[in-house]
Design an enzyme around this catalytic site. Structure first.
Site, PDB file in Angstrom:
ATOM      1  N   CYS A 150       0.872  -1.182   0.000  1.00 48.76           N
ATOM      2  CA  CYS A 150       0.000   0.000   0.000  1.00 48.76           C
ATOM      3  C   CYS A 150       0.906   1.228   0.000  1.00 48.76           C
ATOM      4  O   CYS A 150       2.094   1.119  -0.327  1.00 48.76           O
ATOM      5  CB  CYS A 150      -0.976  -0.021   1.169  1.00 48.76           C
ATOM      6  SG  CYS A 150      -0.215  -0.020   2.811  1.00 48.76           S
TER       7      CYS A 150
ATOM      8  N   ASN B 174       2.323   1.496   4.290  1.00 50.83           N
ATOM      9  CA  ASN B 174       2.649   0.235   4.993  1.00 50.83           C
ATOM     10  C   ASN B 174       2.398   0.336   6.503  1.00 50.83           C
ATOM     11  O   ASN B 174       3.129  -0.251   7.302  1.00 50.83           O
ATOM     12  CB  ASN B 174       4.089  -0.228   4.707  1.00 50.83           C
ATOM     13  CG  ASN B 174       4.406  -1.640   5.225  1.00 50.83           C
ATOM     14  OD1 ASN B 174       5.505  -1.910   5.687  1.00 50.83           O
ATOM     15  ND2 ASN B 174       3.458  -2.561   5.161  1.00 50.83           N
TER      16      ASN B 174
ATOM     17  N   CYS C 279      -1.334   0.938   7.443  1.00 54.58           N
ATOM     18  CA  CYS C 279      -2.774   0.673   7.609  1.00 54.58           C
ATOM     19  C   CYS C 279      -3.213  -0.604   6.894  1.00 54.58           C
ATOM     20  O   CYS C 279      -3.533  -1.599   7.540  1.00 54.58           O
ATOM     21  CB  CYS C 279      -3.601   1.854   7.102  1.00 54.58           C
ATOM     22  SG  CYS C 279      -3.332   3.386   8.024  1.00 54.58           S
ATOM     23  N   ARG C 280      -3.260  -0.582   5.553  1.00 53.95           N
ATOM     24  CA  ARG C 280      -3.870  -1.684   4.805  1.00 53.95           C
ATOM     25  C   ARG C 280      -2.964  -2.904   4.657  1.00 53.95           C
ATOM     26  O   ARG C 280      -3.376  -4.037   4.966  1.00 53.95           O
ATOM     27  CB  ARG C 280      -4.300  -1.192   3.410  1.00 53.95           C
ATOM     28  CG  ARG C 280      -5.435  -0.211   3.453  1.00 53.95           C
ATOM     29  CD  ARG C 280      -5.599   0.512   2.121  1.00 53.95           C
ATOM     30  NE  ARG C 280      -4.486   1.425   1.865  1.00 53.95           N
ATOM     31  CZ  ARG C 280      -4.319   2.124   0.767  1.00 53.95           C
ATOM     32  NH1 ARG C 280      -5.187   2.000  -0.218  1.00 53.95           N
ATOM     33  NH2 ARG C 280      -3.293   2.945   0.628  1.00 53.95           N
ATOM     34  N   SER C 281      -1.741  -2.714   4.145  1.00 55.02           N
ATOM     35  CA  SER C 281      -0.934  -3.906   3.823  1.00 55.02           C
ATOM     36  C   SER C 281      -0.484  -4.697   5.060  1.00 55.02           C
ATOM     37  O   SER C 281      -0.450  -5.934   4.992  1.00 55.02           O
ATOM     38  CB  SER C 281       0.246  -3.549   2.903  1.00 55.02           C
ATOM     39  OG  SER C 281       1.107  -2.611   3.474  1.00 55.02           O
TER      40      SER C 281
ATOM     41  N   ASP D 272      -7.895   3.811   1.093  1.00 51.76           N
ATOM     42  CA  ASP D 272      -6.965   4.263   2.129  1.00 51.76           C
ATOM     43  C   ASP D 272      -7.766   4.776   3.332  1.00 51.76           C
ATOM     44  O   ASP D 272      -8.503   5.755   3.216  1.00 51.76           O
ATOM     45  CB  ASP D 272      -6.114   5.387   1.523  1.00 51.76           C
ATOM     46  CG  ASP D 272      -5.068   5.908   2.487  1.00 51.76           C
ATOM     47  OD1 ASP D 272      -5.091   5.508   3.676  1.00 51.76           O
ATOM     48  OD2 ASP D 272      -4.239   6.715   2.048  1.00 51.76           O
TER      49      ASP D 272
HETATM   50  P1  4NP Z   1      -1.760   2.837   4.078  1.00 51.79           P
HETATM   51  O1  4NP Z   1      -2.351   4.225   4.649  1.00 51.79           O
HETATM   52  O2  4NP Z   1      -1.233   3.132   2.681  1.00 51.79           O
HETATM   53  O3  4NP Z   1      -2.935   1.921   4.053  1.00 51.79           O
HETATM   54  O4  4NP Z   1      -0.660   2.418   5.040  1.00 51.79           O
HETATM   55  C1  4NP Z   1      -1.569   5.387   4.722  1.00 51.79           C
HETATM   56  C2  4NP Z   1      -0.790   5.601   5.839  1.00 51.79           C
HETATM   57  C3  4NP Z   1      -0.024   6.747   5.933  1.00 51.79           C
HETATM   58  C4  4NP Z   1      -0.048   7.677   4.905  1.00 51.79           C
HETATM   59  C5  4NP Z   1      -0.824   7.456   3.791  1.00 51.79           C
HETATM   60  C6  4NP Z   1      -1.590   6.305   3.696  1.00 51.79           C
HETATM   61  N1  4NP Z   1       0.710   8.867   5.017  1.00 51.79           N
HETATM   62  O5  4NP Z   1       0.590   9.734   4.133  1.00 51.79           O
HETATM   63  O6  4NP Z   1       1.492   9.019   5.973  1.00 51.79           O
END
Ligand code: 4NP
Length: 153
Positions: free
Chosen positions: A10, A13, A15-17, A122
């Site tokens: 994602c 790294n 939240c989702r993955s 996201d």
């Molecule tokens: P993820 O979510 O891609 O599912 O881990 C996010 C976590 C942090 C950020 C963006 C998306 N960020 O911009 O810090």
């Protein structure tokens, strides 16, 4: 059966993955898989998953607190058999990084597992319900994937 090496990707790294990684390991049971996750962005390297992902996983009996964030690196395209992007933006970023020879390994997660060209959204700027929605989507996809891998084994 040969161990299948699977990488979830994602943006952050956190939240989702990492959630997908924990869920697949959980539902795979005795299917031989090596599972990991990584982000296309490097803002959270070395950090544990977002506390909301840790919480929703725990609520469903899965502990992901020991996972640590890392960024996708070029060696991943050789080291893994299947590389799953959570959304189309992650997939486009991966395609831009990957050697042509690894193109067949890259897939949009829910397209591959459920046959629907749907992004796992996201949830970073969402409340806890966003994380429940993401958990459900990932659980469905991972359960389907485990079924496919089990048939092959
Ligand atoms: P993820 O979510 O891609 O599912 O881990 C996010 C976590 C942090 C950020 C963006 C998306 N960020 O911009 O810090």
């Amino acid at each position: 059966m040969k161990t299948v090496r699977i990488l979830f990707v994602c943006l952050g790294n956190i939240c989702r993955s990492p959630l997908a990684e924990g869920i697949l390991r959980h539902v795979a049971g005795d299917i031989p898989v090596d599972v990991d996750s990584a982000g296309t962005g490097g803002w959270h390297i070395g950090n544990p998953p977002d506390r909301r992902s840790i919480a929703v996983a725990l609520k469903h009996g899965i502990d992901i607190a020991s996972e640590r964030c890392r960024k996708v690196h070029p060696g991943d395209f050789d080291a893994f058999d299947l590389i799953f992007a959570m959304d189309r933006s992650n997939l486009a970023d991966l395609r831009a990084m990957a050697p042509l020879s690894a193109g067949h390994k890259l897939h949009l997660f829910l397209a591959y597992t459920k046959g629907t060209a749907t992004d796992v959204p996201d949830p970073y700027y969402e409340g806890p319900e966003g994380f429940e929605t993401v958990y459900s989507m990932l659980f469905e996809g991972c359960s389907s994937l485990a079924g496919t891998l089990r048939e092959r084994s």
